[in-house]
Design a protein around this motif. Structure first.
Motif, PDB file in Angstrom:
ATOM      1  N   ARG A  15       0.833  -1.211   0.000  1.00 13.07           N
ATOM      2  CA  ARG A  15       0.000   0.000   0.000  1.00 13.07           C
ATOM      3  C   ARG A  15       0.860   1.250   0.000  1.00 13.07           C
ATOM      4  N   LEU A  16       1.899   1.260   0.848  1.00 12.70           N
ATOM      5  CA  LEU A  16       2.782   2.414   0.926  1.00 12.70           C
ATOM      6  C   LEU A  16       3.503   2.663  -0.395  1.00 12.70           C
ATOM      7  N   GLN A  17       3.890   1.590  -1.073  1.00  9.52           N
ATOM      8  CA  GLN A  17       4.606   1.721  -2.343  1.00  9.52           C
ATOM      9  C   GLN A  17       3.642   1.779  -3.529  1.00  9.52           C
ATOM     10  N   GLU A  18       2.356   1.861  -3.211  1.00  8.48           N
ATOM     11  CA  GLU A  18       1.304   1.981  -4.216  1.00  8.48           C
ATOM     12  C   GLU A  18       1.346   0.875  -5.255  1.00  8.48           C
ATOM     13  N   GLN A  19       1.618  -0.348  -4.793  1.00 13.88           N
ATOM     14  CA  GLN A  19       1.592  -1.502  -5.689  1.00 13.88           C
ATOM     15  C   GLN A  19       0.216  -2.160  -5.677  1.00 13.88           C
ATOM     16  N   ILE A  20      -0.580  -1.849  -4.661  1.00 13.77           N
ATOM     17  CA  ILE A  20      -1.993  -2.214  -4.649  1.00 13.77           C
ATOM     18  C   ILE A  20      -2.754  -0.963  -4.235  1.00 13.77           C
ATOM     19  N   LYS A  21      -3.990  -0.849  -4.700  1.00 18.98           N
ATOM     20  CA  LYS A  21      -4.774   0.353  -4.407  1.00 18.98           C
ATOM     21  C   LYS A  21      -6.164  -0.047  -3.926  1.00 18.98           C
ATOM     22  N   PRO A  22      -6.820   0.824  -3.169  1.00 19.01           N
ATOM     23  CA  PRO A  22      -8.171   0.506  -2.709  1.00 19.01           C
ATOM     24  C   PRO A  22      -9.160   0.585  -3.860  1.00 19.01           C
ATOM     25  N   VAL A  23     -10.099  -0.351  -3.880  1.00 13.87           N
ATOM     26  CA  VAL A  23     -11.138  -0.296  -4.901  1.00 13.87           C
ATOM     27  C   VAL A  23     -12.511  -0.080  -4.288  1.00 13.87           C
ATOM     28  N   VAL A  24     -12.723  -0.568  -3.072  1.00 14.15           N
ATOM     29  CA  VAL A  24     -14.006  -0.396  -2.407  1.00 14.15           C
ATOM     30  C   VAL A  24     -13.745  -0.268  -0.909  1.00 14.15           C
TER      31      VAL A  24
END
Length: 119
Positions: free
Chosen positions: A82-91
Motif C-alpha cells: 500500500r505504501l509503495q502503491e503496488q496495490i490500491k483501494p477499490v471499495v
C-alpha cells in the motif's frame, strides 16, 4: 573525539538496511495479483481458486513478496504494498460489524483481473 568501530559498523549496517527497505520492491504481476487478493481478505486457498493455481504456489508468491519487502507477515507485506502503491483501494465499506473494510487490487495496468472477476 574517540569513535567506537563497532558502533560505526553497526550504524553503517542499519543505514544500509533502512535504505534497502525504503527502495521500491519490484514485484511481478502475479505477486501483485496475489497481494491484491490477500488485501481483499481471501485466504491462500481462496486466492488459489480465484487465480487457478495451487495454494502452494500462492504461498510461494507470498514468501517472495515478504522477502522483497523484508517483512515476515501478510499484514506487513500488505502495508508495504500500500505504501509503495503496488496495490490500491477499490471499495471501502462499513460492515454490519461496524468495521471499515477495504478491498485492494494491483495498480499495474497489466494485471489481467479486476475486482469481482475471476481469471
Amino acid at each position: 573525539m574517540l569513535t567506537n568501530p563497532a558502533i560505526t559498523i553497526s550504524d553503517s549496517r542499519s543505514e544500509r538496511m533502512r535504505a534497502s527497505s525504503l527502495a521500491r520492491a519490484e514485484l511481478t504481476v502475479r505477486e501483485r495479483e496475489v497481494l491484491g487478493l490477500a488485501g481483499q481478505g481471501l485466504s491462500n486457498k481462496g486466492i488459489a481458486q480465484t487465480l487457478g493455481i495451487s495454494s502452494g504456489t500462492v504461498t510461494w508468491h507470498l514468501k517472495n513478496c515478504y522477502q522483497k519487502y523484508g517483512v515476515s507477515t501478510r499484514e506487513q507485506a500488505l502495508k508495504q504494498a500500500r505504501l509503495q502503491e503496488q496495490i490500491k483501494p477499490v471499495v471501502t465499506s462499513i460492515c454490519t460489524c461496524g468495521r471499515v473494510h477495504t478491498l485492494w487490487e494491483p495498480t499495474s495496468a497489466d494485471a489481467p483481473w479486476k475486482a469481482g472477476e475471476q481469471a
